[in-house]
Every structure is written in C-alpha cells, then in structure tokens.
Motif scaffolding. Structure first.
Motif, PDB file in Angstrom:
ATOM      1  N   ASP A  20     -54.280 -11.181 -38.247  1.00 18.10           N
ATOM      2  CA  ASP A  20     -53.608 -12.458 -38.484  1.00 18.10           C
ATOM      3  C   ASP A  20     -53.248 -13.012 -37.104  1.00 18.10           C
ATOM      4  O   ASP A  20     -52.239 -12.631 -36.507  1.00 18.10           O
ATOM      5  N   TRP A  21     -54.085 -13.909 -36.601  1.00 23.05           N
ATOM      6  CA  TRP A  21     -53.915 -14.367 -35.217  1.00 23.05           C
ATOM      7  C   TRP A  21     -52.667 -15.201 -35.038  1.00 23.05           C
ATOM      8  O   TRP A  21     -51.997 -15.108 -33.996  1.00 23.05           O
ATOM      9  N   ASP A  22     -52.318 -16.008 -36.013  1.00 26.06           N
ATOM     10  CA  ASP A  22     -51.115 -16.839 -35.870  1.00 26.06           C
ATOM     11  C   ASP A  22     -49.865 -15.971 -35.731  1.00 26.06           C
ATOM     12  O   ASP A  22     -49.032 -16.195 -34.843  1.00 26.06           O
ATOM     13  N   ALA A  23     -49.718 -14.967 -36.598  1.00 29.81           N
ATOM     14  CA  ALA A  23     -48.540 -14.104 -36.537  1.00 29.81           C
ATOM     15  C   ALA A  23     -48.563 -13.221 -35.293  1.00 29.81           C
ATOM     16  O   ALA A  23     -47.519 -12.963 -34.685  1.00 29.81           O
ATOM     17  N   THR A  24     -49.738 -12.779 -34.902  1.00 25.36           N
ATOM     18  CA  THR A  24     -49.850 -11.942 -33.705  1.00 25.36           C
ATOM     19  C   THR A  24     -49.426 -12.705 -32.462  1.00 25.36           C
ATOM     20  O   THR A  24     -48.666 -12.191 -31.626  1.00 25.36           O
TER      21      THR A  24
END
Length: 383
Positions: A58-62
């Motif tokens: 999950d790139w946004d949360a990462t």
C-alpha cells in the motif's frame, strides 16, 4: 474501562488502558546526533496474494508513515530489514520502495538513506555478488539517497575468508559516488549471516571490518552495528578513524549508547525508532540541550518494550513493529507482506500493547484499545 489480556504463562489479567497519550510534538532535525528510523512497509490488505507472491504494498500508507517520521525530525533508513528485505519484500519491491521514498524525501525535505544488498541472488559467485551490489548501488545513487551497504547472505555463502570481504567491499567503496554507511547485521537478526566478515569469531571479524574502513575512510560516512552487544559497540566505535560515525543498531541498549561517555557516543539507525519515533525524537531534542539525564529519563523506560519486540527469534521483531503501527492508527489493518503477521503469539501482542500503552505511545488510546479488543475477539477471547 479495562481490557482482559492473555499472559505468556497461561491465564488472563486485567489491564486498565491509559486515558491520555504522552504529549509529543513535531520538530526540526536534531543538532547533537544523526538519527534514522528504519521504517516498515504497509501491505495492501486487498491484494490476492500468498506468502510466496511478490509483495503487494500500500504505497499511500507506506509513504504517509515516512512523512510522519520526517515530521518529527527523524531520518528514514529505507529498504532495510525492518522493511522485510529478504522476509517478504524482494528486490523488485525494494527498488520501487527506494525510488518512491527518495522522491518523497526530496518533496518533503526529509533525510533518507537506503539499503543496498544482493537479494536478487539466492546464491552466486563473488563476481555475481559484486554485480548484484553494483546494480542496487546504482538504483540508490540515481534516486539521490545515501547508500547503506547491507550485509549479504550471498556474499556470506560465497566468501572463502576475510580476503573476499576486503576485495568486494573495497571494490564497492572505490566506485561509490558519496560516503556510505556500512551495515554489520548479526546472526540473531538473520541466521544466514553467521560468520560474516570471514569468521564466526567476533574479534577476528571486527579486525576485518576495521580493515575495510581503514582502507577507505573517505568513502565511509559511518557504520551501523546490530550485534546487541553494547561493550563491543563501544570498543569498536573508539577504534574508528576520525570522521567515521558509529550508528547504533542495538535495540537492547540504545539509550546508553546514544548518550555516550567521556570518549564518545553513537548516532542511531534503529528499527525500534519506527514505533518509538515521536518519543525518541523528543528525547533526542532534550539531549540536544545537553541534558543527558533528561534524555535517559525519557528513553530508558522504552527499553522493556524494545527488548520484548526483539526477543528471540529476533528477526520476527517486524511483526511487533507493524502491530503497533496498526494500534497507533498509522494503517487501517494488521496485515504484512509475506503473511508475517502470524509470526508472533497472542500473548506477545498483548504484552506489546500493554507496554506501548503504558508509555503513552498511542495518539488515540481508545482506538488502540478497540483494535486490541478486535484482535482478541478474533482469537476467541471474550471481554
């Protein structure tokens, strides 16, 4: 309100959660120490994957979690073992993580250093190990991040003795565009690294490590030592050439090592500073004023939590780190790449929750309590 928690020896105990979090504030980078948090990755919980699949991130949360760390003045050590390198995150995923995080660091003005390893290989010749390192070094340097030369399982398997480490690291340091951080990760973090630097005798290995640094002091910004042996780290840092820093990776003894003594101190590059980020930053800002006692008063109480998360098998500390990120509200789920959320027991999670809550680490204690109760219910524990 109370919560019923299982104990390690069986049975249950009643715990009363803390009503308010510790008051912590964002702030500028530090002046007395250089401090990196080795950051975890957030899995995509909706991806149709299995433990052998490439990581679904999950790139946004990462990236949001990295902005959280930068907002407190911490540097980010990216694509390290905390990010599950070799334990769920393969090189393709790590390369994308490096590129995305480095771009985010430029946009945010955050400090970043990224891991360079050989995890394209499961095994190989020395020439193949060098080529794998070179490929990853190029990716990190092209991203604009500082490089951290990580310990290599493939090199450990291929090397015949200390001379092979001297040759491989010398080759890499000569071609590095900027000074790098050398990373010595002990076998408690990765059993495949037993005997690194050409010997299972840590005294002999230390001599080889120091020989690498002495041959290229202008190309070594510092060393990151993760051996969980405070006195060995102190002895090692006293032998470093002028201008070469020691970044402690000792998640058992970090307060005393960062505080230092009359002969010096360690900077920090720590996985425990992922869940401790805001509190660790507050402590280092106190240390910036010269108040060592105040620094220790803030950070010493966190050691029990750190030792719990990093208890043997130490390599599974990532599970506790991600668990606390979920409880703290940094992600919406407790899922990990490679299915590693299953690597610790329910009593382990219960104690981690209790220790972290007692420290005031959760920005919203009620949310943390509700999520802990949800996990307990999944295991069949009634409240």
């Amino acid at each position: 309100m109370t919560i019923r928690l299982p104990g390690a020896e069986g049975g249950f105990r009643t715990y009363e959660p803390r009503p308010e979090p510790l008051a912590l504030h964002t702030g500028a980078p530090f002046t007395s120490r250089t401090v990196f948090s080795a950051a975890h990755v957030v899995a995509d919980p909706f991806a149709d994957v299995h433990p052998d699949s490439p990581a679904a991130v999950d790139w946004d949360a990462t990236l949001a979690f990295r902005r959280h760390l930068w907002s407190h003045g911490l540097g980010v050590a990216e694509a390290m073992d905390t990010a599950q390198r070799g334990m769920g995150l393969d090189w393709a995923g790590a390369a994308e993580l490096i590129r995305r995080s480095a771009a985010e660091a430029r946009a945010e003005g955050g400090r970043i250093a990224c891991g360079v390893g050989t995890d394209q290989l499961t095994a190989g010749t020395l020439a193949e190990v060098r080529a794998a390192y070179e490929e990853q070094l190029a990716v990190v340097e092209e991203s604009g991040a500082q490089a951290i030369l990580m310990a290599s399982r493939a090199l450990c398997a291929a090397a015949r003795g200390p001379e092979d480490y001297l040759e491989v690291y010398g080759h890499l340091l000569r071609q590095a565009a900027e000074p790098v951080i050398l990373h010595w990760l002990g076998p408690m973090f990765d059993p495949a690294l037993d005997g690194y630097w050409g010997s299972a005798d840590l005294d002999a290995a230390t001599e080889t490590f120091l020989e690498v640094i002495a041959a290229h002091p202008d190309k070594v910004d510092g060393i990151k030592v993760s051996l969980l042996d405070a006195q060995r780290e102190i002895d090692l840092r006293r032998r470093l050439p002028d201008g070469v820093r020691c970044y402690t990776g000792d998640d058992f003894n970090y307060p005393e090592l960062i505080a230092g003594d009359e002969q010096g101190f360690s900077h920090a590059l720590l996985g425990i500073f992922d869940p401790l980020g805001p509190l660790a930053a507050e402590a280092v800002r106190v240390l910036d004023t010269g108040d060592t006692q105040g620094f220790r008063a803030l950070l010493d109480p966190t050691v029990e939590l750190s030792r719990h998360l990093f208890q043997a098998p130490t390599r599974f500390y990532k599970t506790g780190v991600v668990f606390l990120a979920w409880l703290a509200g940094h992600q919406t789920h407790f899922t990990m790449v490679g299915g590693l959320q299953s690597a610790r027991s329910l009593p382990h999670f219960a104690r981690a929750y209790e220790l972290a809550d007692t420290l005031g680490l959760f920005p919203d204690p009620k949310l943390a309590e509700e999520r802990m109760k949800t996990l307990l219910a999944l295991y069949g524990v009634d409240q």
